[in-house]
Write a protein that holds these residues in place. Sequence first.
Motif, short mmCIF file in Angstrom:
data_model
loop_
_atom_site.label_atom_id
_atom_site.label_comp_id
_atom_site.label_asym_id
_atom_site.label_seq_id
_atom_site.Cartn_x
_atom_site.Cartn_y
_atom_site.Cartn_z
N GLN A 78 1.31 -1.32 0.08
CA GLN A 78 -0.36 -0.05 0.06
C GLN A 78 0.79 1.47 0.34
N LEU A 79 2.08 1.06 0.58
CA LEU A 79 2.90 2.11 1.37
C LEU A 79 3.63 2.76 -0.59
N GLU A 80 3.28 1.73 -1.51
CA GLU A 80 4.14 1.74 -2.83
C GLU A 80 3.09 2.42 -3.96
N ASN A 81 2.63 2.03 -3.98
CA ASN A 81 1.01 2.30 -4.47
C ASN A 81 0.57 3.55 -4.06
N ALA A 82 0.53 4.05 -2.74
CA ALA A 82 0.77 5.63 -2.13
C ALA A 82 1.87 6.13 -3.39
N LEU A 83 2.71 5.99 -2.77
CA LEU A 83 3.84 6.67 -3.75
C LEU A 83 3.87 6.89 -5.46
N LEU A 84 3.32 5.35 -5.65
CA LEU A 84 3.30 5.70 -7.33
C LEU A 84 1.97 6.36 -7.52
N ALA A 101 1.99 13.50 19.15
CA ALA A 101 3.39 14.51 18.91
C ALA A 101 3.85 13.04 18.73
N GLY A 102 5.24 13.42 18.32
CA GLY A 102 5.98 12.50 18.32
C GLY A 102 7.16 11.85 16.99
N GLN A 103 7.48 10.55 16.86
CA GLN A 103 9.20 10.51 15.99
C GLN A 103 9.08 9.68 15.46
N TYR A 104 8.20 10.15 13.93
CA TYR A 104 7.86 9.87 12.10
C TYR A 104 8.79 9.48 11.73
N VAL A 105 8.79 8.55 10.44
CA VAL A 105 9.30 8.97 9.57
C VAL A 105 8.44 9.65 7.81
N MET A 106 9.28 10.07 7.72
CA MET A 106 8.53 11.03 6.53
C MET A 106 8.93 10.62 4.98
N VAL A 107 8.48 10.24 4.41
CA VAL A 107 8.70 10.41 2.36
C VAL A 107 7.53 11.45 2.24
N SER A 108 8.03 12.49 1.43
CA SER A 108 7.85 12.81 0.75
C SER A 108 8.09 12.61 -1.00
N VAL A 109 7.20 14.19 -1.66
CA VAL A 109 6.67 13.57 -2.63
C VAL A 109 6.51 15.18 -3.18
N THR A 110 7.99 15.57 -4.26
CA THR A 110 8.03 16.91 -4.09
C THR A 110 7.81 17.31 -6.40
N ASP A 111 7.35 17.89 -6.62
CA ASP A 111 7.17 18.72 -8.19
C ASP A 111 7.31 19.95 -7.98
N THR A 112 7.73 20.30 -9.74
CA THR A 112 8.32 21.51 -9.87
C THR A 112 6.38 22.23 -10.50
N GLY A 113 5.80 21.38 -11.03
CA GLY A 113 4.80 22.03 -11.40
C GLY A 113 3.68 22.86 -11.10
N THR A 114 2.92 22.77 -11.97
CA THR A 114 1.49 24.26 -11.74
C THR A 114 0.76 24.82 -9.93
#
Length: 613
Positions: free
Chosen positions: A354-360, A398-411
Amino acid sequence: MPLSGRPTGSRFPRIAALILLLLLVGSGLWLSVEQRTTVHWVRHTIEVQNHLSELKVLLLDAESARRGFIIRRDPDEESRYRSAAARIPTGLDELEKLTADNPRQRATLATLKPAIATSLGNAEKIVGLIKSDQRGAAGEVFSSPANQDTLQEIAASLAAMRAEEDQLLAERAVRADRLVTILQIGMVLVGLLICALAYVYIRDVRERMIALQKANLDLVTEARERAAAEAQVRQLQRLETLGQLTGGIAHDFNNMLAIVIGFLGIAKRRIAGNALSAADQAIDNAMDGARRAATLTARLLAYSRRQPLEPKVLDVNRLVGGMSDLLRRAISEPVSIEIVQGGGLWRTFADPAQLENALLNLAVNARDAMPGGGRLTIETANAFLDEAYARAHDEVAAGQYVMVSVTDTGTGIPPDIIDKVFEPFFTTKGVGEGTGLGLSQVFGFVKQSSGHVKVYSEVGHGTSVKIYLPRHTSEEADLWGGTPADSTVPAKGSGQRILVAEDEPAVLASTSEALRELGYTVIAAGGAREALRRLEVEPDIDLLMTDVVMPEMNGRQLAEAALALKPSLKVLYTTGYTRNAVVHNGVLDRGTALLQKPFTLEELARKVDETLR
């Protein structure tokens, strides 16, 4: 600042005012207690005096009635005498209770009581002699020195007790006057204290005004933060309502798709190799449409947080690195992809598929936001969400998390619609270019994983979607090593006996036919009760394949009852939507085999073969 210009100059009057206030409060309490005590004893003295007066009246009334009876021998006078005489002991008892605290009064009363008793005895003797016509004898008793001494003793005792109470009343009146004087002094002190407090207030007014201004600014800031949080809560409530609706739709839709995909798979298998290429093509098109519909319902379930997750301990760096080829195939030129992996990344506990699907999904959305090309960056890092952030986002702990971000230079996303991007079927794409469920699926998966997702965007500069998954610190589970790509379909079964329990007749027919096509022997049951009866008469069944959601008895209850009859029985669950039967808190129970509806013939063959091993 203080008017004197010295930082500590305002402390002394404050302390002095505080001391005066404490003294005044203490004095007030003392005066209040003393006043109540004085009033109590004044009232007590008056009450004693009243009882003395009443006792004297009773004695005089009894003496008067007795004399009247001696002179006139009137029965009414005798009755009046006896009434008064009967009340005298009660009056003495009350007087004794009231004077119990005064030794002098107790001593006088010790003399008074026997004298009154003797006097009443003489009176009774005189009344008896009169009634027997012995007036002379009665007169002798009355005028005897002993009787006269007794009467004088009674009068003297009553006078002494009255004098004692008069003296006490005078002393207590003096005490009351003293308290009044003290109270007047206290009022003067109150005036002085008020002046001192006024001086302190005037001296500190500038500092307090500054503090009030700062507090007002803090309140304005807090009000803005609260308004933003309330808006976020309303948005989450709206999304939750939509999630409940989409979950129910997906349940029924998955059952219908199971029938369509199942029979299409059987038809395609049976005509394979024949010359019916046109029919084969039509079936392929139908299967493609059914798979798209199945993908749609899977996204609905993900958004509504009803999909069963199989979480693993993940190294997100490894997962993202393993997706690089897939991402480059999905994101064609002229978009460049950059993956930035954080060092020392923590572990998290989530469903890798599901994480792979979310990132895709996020990557595809980013690609569509850059029609003229651009740069797509996927970044991982450790993150800590503090209490201030949690207060501004009510659904976040509040607490500790693993963050994964998807960033674009779009509109970018306009501010007026950024709060709607997670709503199902909301999309800015043209008709036929998207379902509007990609971000909804991401949102549902992250929330079901106890995480947080945040969107940052600026029109004309791009968008960044950040997923926060809770840090996993337990060492109990093994680290996920990646899913092997095994697309081979197992060979046909060798006649193993499979009991299929399904309350939907069409789904039961489709599943049974598919299993027979795969070479298994099928015993079909239209519900849990019927399945148990078939198991009792046919104990040589190898696998129970049961729907989870059924009336009267769900799939979990059926499996438990079946395993009680045959402990070696294998169990495979099927469902299009389930809660709290084989999935708890969004996580599939350990050791549970589950096949999501709708499933293809190949998926069914693979899962049945895997469960029977």
